[in-house]
Design a protein around this motif. Structure first.
Motif, mmCIF file in Angstrom:
data_model
loop_
_atom_site.group_PDB
_atom_site.id
_atom_site.type_symbol
_atom_site.label_atom_id
_atom_site.label_comp_id
_atom_site.label_asym_id
_atom_site.label_seq_id
_atom_site.Cartn_x
_atom_site.Cartn_y
_atom_site.Cartn_z
ATOM 1 N N ASP A 91 0.836 -1.201 0.000
ATOM 2 C CA ASP A 91 0.000 0.000 0.000
ATOM 3 C C ASP A 91 0.870 1.249 0.000
ATOM 4 O O ASP A 91 1.687 1.452 0.898
ATOM 5 C CB ASP A 91 -0.913 -0.016 1.232
ATOM 6 C CG ASP A 91 -1.812 1.199 1.315
ATOM 7 O OD1 ASP A 91 -2.031 1.859 0.272
ATOM 8 O OD2 ASP A 91 -2.312 1.490 2.408
ATOM 9 N N ASP A 92 0.674 2.094 -1.011
ATOM 10 C CA ASP A 92 1.450 3.327 -1.134
ATOM 11 C C ASP A 92 0.915 4.455 -0.252
ATOM 12 O O ASP A 92 1.586 5.460 -0.062
ATOM 13 C CB ASP A 92 1.461 3.813 -2.586
ATOM 14 C CG ASP A 92 2.222 2.873 -3.501
ATOM 15 O OD1 ASP A 92 3.126 2.165 -3.017
ATOM 16 O OD2 ASP A 92 1.903 2.833 -4.704
ATOM 17 N N VAL A 93 -0.283 4.307 0.279
ATOM 18 C CA VAL A 93 -0.873 5.371 1.093
ATOM 19 C C VAL A 93 -0.425 5.254 2.545
ATOM 20 O O VAL A 93 0.054 6.217 3.140
ATOM 21 C CB VAL A 93 -2.416 5.363 0.979
ATOM 22 C CG1 VAL A 93 -3.032 6.396 1.916
ATOM 23 C CG2 VAL A 93 -2.850 5.618 -0.452
ATOM 24 N N TYR A 94 -0.580 4.072 3.131
ATOM 25 C CA TYR A 94 -0.232 3.919 4.546
ATOM 26 C C TYR A 94 0.957 3.004 4.811
ATOM 27 O O TYR A 94 1.593 3.104 5.841
ATOM 28 C CB TYR A 94 -1.437 3.420 5.352
ATOM 29 C CG TYR A 94 -2.427 4.507 5.610
ATOM 30 C CD1 TYR A 94 -2.166 5.510 6.532
ATOM 31 C CD2 TYR A 94 -3.609 4.564 4.901
ATOM 32 C CE1 TYR A 94 -3.069 6.520 6.754
ATOM 33 C CE2 TYR A 94 -4.524 5.578 5.122
ATOM 34 C CZ TYR A 94 -4.246 6.554 6.046
ATOM 35 O OH TYR A 94 -5.132 7.559 6.266
ATOM 36 N N GLU A 95 1.238 2.082 3.935
ATOM 37 C CA GLU A 95 2.340 1.133 4.041
ATOM 38 C C GLU A 95 2.174 0.145 5.191
ATOM 39 O O GLU A 95 2.289 -1.050 5.004
ATOM 40 C CB GLU A 95 3.694 1.846 4.138
ATOM 41 C CG GLU A 95 4.872 0.912 4.038
ATOM 42 C CD GLU A 95 6.207 1.637 4.066
ATOM 43 O OE1 GLU A 95 7.173 1.046 4.557
ATOM 44 O OE2 GLU A 95 6.280 2.791 3.594
ATOM 45 N N THR A 96 1.919 0.631 6.416
ATOM 46 C CA THR A 96 1.734 -0.269 7.558
ATOM 47 C C THR A 96 0.441 0.081 8.292
ATOM 48 O O THR A 96 -0.049 1.205 8.210
ATOM 49 C CB THR A 96 2.908 -0.176 8.563
ATOM 50 O OG1 THR A 96 3.013 1.157 9.045
ATOM 51 C CG2 THR A 96 4.222 -0.601 7.931
ATOM 52 N N ASP A 97 -0.084 -0.907 9.022
ATOM 53 C CA ASP A 97 -1.269 -0.653 9.837
ATOM 54 C C ASP A 97 -0.841 -0.241 11.240
ATOM 55 O O ASP A 97 0.352 -0.088 11.532
ATOM 56 C CB ASP A 97 -2.208 -1.860 9.845
ATOM 57 C CG ASP A 97 -1.639 -3.089 10.546
ATOM 58 O OD1 ASP A 97 -0.538 -3.013 11.149
ATOM 59 O OD2 ASP A 97 -2.292 -4.150 10.498
ATOM 60 N N HIS A 98 -1.804 -0.063 12.137
ATOM 61 C CA HIS A 98 -1.493 0.417 13.491
ATOM 62 C C HIS A 98 -0.760 -0.628 14.334
ATOM 63 O O HIS A 98 -0.289 -0.305 15.419
ATOM 64 C CB HIS A 98 -2.743 0.943 14.196
ATOM 65 C CG HIS A 98 -3.840 -0.049 14.309
ATOM 66 N ND1 HIS A 98 -4.697 -0.338 13.276
ATOM 67 C CD2 HIS A 98 -4.218 -0.832 15.336
ATOM 68 C CE1 HIS A 98 -5.558 -1.255 13.655
ATOM 69 N NE2 HIS A 98 -5.293 -1.576 14.899
ATOM 70 N N TYR A 99 -0.632 -1.862 13.839
ATOM 71 C CA TYR A 99 0.161 -2.886 14.532
ATOM 72 C C TYR A 99 1.563 -3.023 13.938
ATOM 73 O O TYR A 99 2.329 -3.894 14.337
ATOM 74 C CB TYR A 99 -0.537 -4.250 14.469
ATOM 75 C CG TYR A 99 -1.846 -4.296 15.211
ATOM 76 C CD1 TYR A 99 -1.894 -4.218 16.599
ATOM 77 C CD2 TYR A 99 -3.045 -4.403 14.517
ATOM 78 C CE1 TYR A 99 -3.101 -4.255 17.282
ATOM 79 C CE2 TYR A 99 -4.257 -4.439 15.190
ATOM 80 C CZ TYR A 99 -4.281 -4.368 16.560
ATOM 81 O OH TYR A 99 -5.478 -4.396 17.236
ATOM 82 N N GLY A 100 1.868 -2.212 12.941
ATOM 83 C CA GLY A 100 3.184 -2.255 12.309
ATOM 84 C C GLY A 100 3.304 -3.292 11.202
ATOM 85 O O GLY A 100 4.388 -3.498 10.661
ATOM 86 N N ARG A 101 2.198 -3.940 10.835
ATOM 87 C CA ARG A 101 2.225 -4.918 9.751
ATOM 88 C C ARG A 101 2.185 -4.196 8.411
ATOM 89 O O ARG A 101 1.463 -3.206 8.252
ATOM 90 C CB ARG A 101 1.032 -5.872 9.845
ATOM 91 C CG ARG A 101 0.990 -6.666 11.131
ATOM 92 C CD ARG A 101 -0.286 -7.456 11.257
ATOM 93 N NE ARG A 101 -1.447 -6.562 11.345
ATOM 94 C CZ ARG A 101 -2.686 -6.958 11.592
ATOM 95 N NH1 ARG A 101 -2.949 -8.247 11.750
ATOM 96 N NH2 ARG A 101 -3.674 -6.086 11.670
ATOM 97 N N VAL A 102 2.944 -4.696 7.451
ATOM 98 C CA VAL A 102 2.935 -4.134 6.108
ATOM 99 C C VAL A 102 1.615 -4.525 5.441
ATOM 100 O O VAL A 102 1.231 -5.691 5.445
ATOM 101 C CB VAL A 102 4.138 -4.653 5.290
ATOM 102 C CG1 VAL A 102 4.026 -4.244 3.836
ATOM 103 C CG2 VAL A 102 5.440 -4.153 5.905
ATOM 104 N N VAL A 103 0.906 -3.543 4.890
ATOM 105 C CA VAL A 103 -0.379 -3.776 4.231
ATOM 106 C C VAL A 103 -0.120 -3.988 2.736
ATOM 107 O O VAL A 103 0.507 -3.149 2.089
ATOM 108 C CB VAL A 103 -1.336 -2.589 4.450
ATOM 109 C CG1 VAL A 103 -2.634 -2.787 3.690
ATOM 110 C CG2 VAL A 103 -1.586 -2.377 5.944
ATOM 111 N N ALA A 104 -0.594 -5.131 2.202
ATOM 112 C CA ALA A 104 -0.286 -5.451 0.809
ATOM 113 C C ALA A 104 -1.304 -6.406 0.206
ATOM 114 O O ALA A 104 -2.016 -7.117 0.910
ATOM 115 C CB ALA A 104 1.107 -6.085 0.723
ATOM 116 N N VAL A 105 -1.323 -6.406 -1.119
ATOM 117 C CA VAL A 105 -2.001 -7.447 -1.875
ATOM 118 C C VAL A 105 -0.928 -8.478 -2.200
ATOM 119 O O VAL A 105 0.181 -8.133 -2.616
ATOM 120 C CB VAL A 105 -2.649 -6.902 -3.167
ATOM 121 C CG1 VAL A 105 -3.288 -8.033 -3.968
ATOM 122 C CG2 VAL A 105 -3.675 -5.827 -2.830
ATOM 123 N N VAL A 106 -1.244 -9.743 -1.982
ATOM 124 C CA VAL A 106 -0.283 -10.838 -2.164
ATOM 125 C C VAL A 106 -0.619 -11.561 -3.462
ATOM 126 O O VAL A 106 -1.781 -11.899 -3.709
ATOM 127 C CB VAL A 106 -0.351 -11.814 -0.965
ATOM 128 C CG1 VAL A 106 0.621 -12.968 -1.149
ATOM 129 C CG2 VAL A 106 -0.071 -11.067 0.342
#
Length: 149
Positions: A91-106
């Protein structure tokens, strides 16, 4: 020398295709139906291991429900049977969530056929997760199950 440069540029352009494959690496562990551990070989955070949260989907928590256990088992089955090496579109907008996980489509590549499976969409279409649209670069309502690679 010039040929090598042209090949490198073409390969680089293919790597960041319309689907923005920003990392290539290995799924090292499935945490639950929408989270996994990933080791990046190339691209984004190369040489690092990190948690990945599947963008814009939600699977039941594995520890609380039979549905969550089924979702996790389906994801493990997919990688065990078709390979642990995947691409990430981060994700180019947030990159990570509030737990520090990288947000992505796999994306799971099927090289022989020239396509990659959108694992996020596969989980939704298979009934293991539901769409949970967030403010980010992705629109899960327009995803394709298969994308060319």
């Amino acid at each position: 020398m010039l040929v090598s440069l042209v090949v490198f540029i073409l390969l680089s352009l293919g790597f960041v295709s319309a689907y923005e494959f920003q990392a290539y690496g290995k799924v090292t562990r499935v945490v639950d139906g929408d989270t996994l551990w990933f080791y990046s070989y190339y691209g984004y955070r190369a040489g690092e291991s990190f948690k990945v949260r599947f963008a814009d989907i939600n699977a039941p928590p594995e520890i609380y429900t039979p549905e969550g256990q089924e979702s996790k088992a389906a994801l493990e089955w997919l990688f065990d049977n078709y390979g642990h090496y995947v691409y990430l579109d981060v994700d180019d907008v947030y990159e990570t969530d509030h737990y520090g996980r990288v947000v992505a489509v796999v994306y799971l590549p099927f090289w022989y056929y020239g396509y990659a499976l959108n694992v996020n969409e596969w989980l939704v279409e298979s009934g293991y997760a539901s769409i949970w649209d967030h403010y980010n670069e992705f629109n899960p309502y327009t995803w394709s199950l298969w994308v060319p690679i």
